[in-house]
Motif scaffolding. Sequence first.
Motif, PDB file in Angstrom:
ATOM      1  N   LYS A  17       1.515  -3.505  15.358  1.00 49.71           N
ATOM      2  CA  LYS A  17       2.721  -3.686  14.475  1.00 49.71           C
ATOM      3  C   LYS A  17       3.024  -2.500  13.944  1.00 49.71           C
ATOM      4  CE  LYS A  17       4.208  -6.517  10.555  1.00 49.71           C
ATOM      5  NZ  LYS A  17       3.897  -7.493   9.627  1.00 49.71           N
ATOM      6  N   VAL A  18       4.441  -1.920  13.978  1.00 45.97           N
ATOM      7  CA  VAL A  18       4.545  -0.639  13.064  1.00 45.97           C
ATOM      8  C   VAL A  18       5.290  -0.966  11.771  1.00 45.97           C
ATOM      9  CG1 VAL A  18       6.107   1.401  13.416  1.00 45.97           C
ATOM     10  CG2 VAL A  18       5.167   0.287  15.439  1.00 45.97           C
ATOM     11  N   THR A  19       4.295  -0.667  10.942  1.00 45.82           N
ATOM     12  CA  THR A  19       4.666  -1.048   9.384  1.00 45.82           C
ATOM     13  C   THR A  19       3.924  -0.329   8.278  1.00 45.82           C
ATOM     14  OG1 THR A  19       4.906  -2.961   7.784  1.00 45.82           O
ATOM     15  CG2 THR A  19       2.929  -2.800   9.262  1.00 45.82           C
ATOM     16  N   ASP A  20       4.413   0.369   7.481  1.00 44.60           N
ATOM     17  CA  ASP A  20       3.452   0.835   6.428  1.00 44.60           C
ATOM     18  C   ASP A  20       2.478   0.048   5.790  1.00 44.60           C
ATOM     19  OD1 ASP A  20       2.694   2.444   4.066  1.00 44.60           O
ATOM     20  OD2 ASP A  20       4.653   2.285   3.180  1.00 44.60           O
ATOM     21  N   PRO A  21       1.071   0.621   6.241  1.00 41.95           N
ATOM     22  CA  PRO A  21       0.096  -0.365   5.696  1.00 41.95           C
ATOM     23  C   PRO A  21      -0.682  -0.210   4.274  1.00 41.95           C
ATOM     24  CG  PRO A  21      -0.810   1.905   6.512  1.00 41.95           C
ATOM     25  CD  PRO A  21       0.875   1.976   6.580  1.00 41.95           C
ATOM     26  N   MET A  22       0.323   0.430   3.358  1.00 38.80           N
ATOM     27  CA  MET A  22       0.152   0.433   1.800  1.00 38.80           C
ATOM     28  C   MET A  22      -1.104   0.996   1.638  1.00 38.80           C
ATOM     29  SD  MET A  22       3.299  -0.736   1.120  1.00 38.80           S
ATOM     30  CE  MET A  22       3.256  -1.026  -0.664  1.00 38.80           C
ATOM     31  N   VAL A  23      -1.641   2.183   2.189  1.00 39.00           N
ATOM     32  CA  VAL A  23      -2.829   2.668   1.807  1.00 39.00           C
ATOM     33  C   VAL A  23      -2.391   4.055   0.691  1.00 39.00           C
ATOM     34  CG1 VAL A  23      -4.054   1.806   3.577  1.00 39.00           C
ATOM     35  CG2 VAL A  23      -2.963   3.984   3.833  1.00 39.00           C
ATOM     36  N   VAL A  24      -3.300   4.479   0.290  1.00 38.16           N
ATOM     37  CA  VAL A  24      -3.307   5.613  -0.648  1.00 38.16           C
ATOM     38  C   VAL A  24      -4.434   6.411  -0.424  1.00 38.16           C
ATOM     39  CG1 VAL A  24      -4.330   4.492  -2.545  1.00 38.16           C
ATOM     40  CG2 VAL A  24      -2.730   6.349  -2.844  1.00 38.16           C
ATOM     41  N   LYS A  25      -4.173   7.833  -0.440  1.00 44.32           N
ATOM     42  CA  LYS A  25      -5.290   8.604  -0.332  1.00 44.32           C
ATOM     43  C   LYS A  25      -6.028   8.994  -1.883  1.00 44.32           C
ATOM     44  CE  LYS A  25      -6.786  12.811   2.115  1.00 44.32           C
ATOM     45  NZ  LYS A  25      -6.356  13.979   3.061  1.00 44.32           N
ATOM     46  N   LYS A  26      -7.340   8.810  -1.630  1.00 45.30           N
ATOM     47  CA  LYS A  26      -7.845   9.183  -3.015  1.00 45.30           C
ATOM     48  C   LYS A  26      -8.321  10.423  -3.261  1.00 45.30           C
ATOM     49  CE  LYS A  26     -10.933   5.428  -1.908  1.00 45.30           C
ATOM     50  NZ  LYS A  26     -11.794   4.245  -2.191  1.00 45.30           N
ATOM     51  N   ALA A  27      -9.108  10.651  -4.469  1.00 41.78           N
ATOM     52  CA  ALA A  27      -9.306  11.832  -4.958  1.00 41.78           C
ATOM     53  C   ALA A  27     -10.605  12.502  -3.926  1.00 41.78           C
ATOM     54  CB  ALA A  27      -9.691  11.824  -6.391  1.00 41.78           C
TER      55      ALA A  27
END
Length: 317
Positions: free
Chosen positions: A277-287
Amino acid sequence: KVIGNKCPFGNATQQRNDWINIRGNDSRFENNEMFGKNGIGNMILIGSGATVVKGTKILNNHLHHQSGGVSSASCEMIRIGASDVAAVEFGTEVAGNIIEDYTAADTELITVKSSKNDIHDNVFRNNKAAPTFRHGRLNKFRRNFCFGSGLRIYGRGHEVTENQFIRNPLSQLRQVVIGNAKYAEEEQNTEASYTQVRDLIFHHNIIAGEDSSQEILFCWGYGSYNLKPISNQVIENIIMGDTGTLAETKDGATWSNNSVSNNIMWGNGRLGNMPAKVTDPMVVKKADGSYGFRLPPVYWPQSARVLTPADVGVTTT
């Protein structure tokens, strides 16, 4: 037991020189710092030839700055077993270590050449080689953070779960690679060749190439061998990248006869041919450089954390 030692070495060697050779059962190598190895040989060698060594624990060490050697000779950071004993269960645990700044000539950072070993909760950073399931079966690679390197797999029944592979600029062989093989089982493999990948569980991993690579980030099949990966499960992984190809078959391998489901791909890189599935996985890169989930849905619980040098090596307590 080898516990709480700091071992810097500066003398290059032209002959093979394994620094730590573990040959006794239930050995512990814990809270050590070792660095500076230059030349042929392994930093840590568990067993050798037909020697079987069971129950070794490599815990909370800081292993770094290994260089030199030649590509035709063994110079891994850690080697567990040998091709002679690939089917034997060593039961080695490699956990809570920081392994970094490896620039030696070998393509295999940790090479596993035995069965039923568990590599978990480690941090791999800035290495020019990748951990490799070279021989054996039923090995585990879980909750590791691989900054700048991948994982290469051969053999049956492995579990690769909840790892993060982040910004890998290395060659195709050092990406996340599921190899093709010559033999179906280790008992048939008498020439130190490759054994077929079957019954692999590849689950809940994040591969985040960002803009670091033009290679295939998740490469299914590698090498001109007849036995392709079959009967494997590739389920609920996230593969992201703005350059390169996210997930694709190579050298005659196919997704057929494998279970590939509920994976997510995202980014400006070429998607490749893996069903996803091509979709934004809603992840964020942490410090700390790793990825976490930004908003619900949280696809899986994240229990691992990125270790720092203060967590490993020699302690004063």
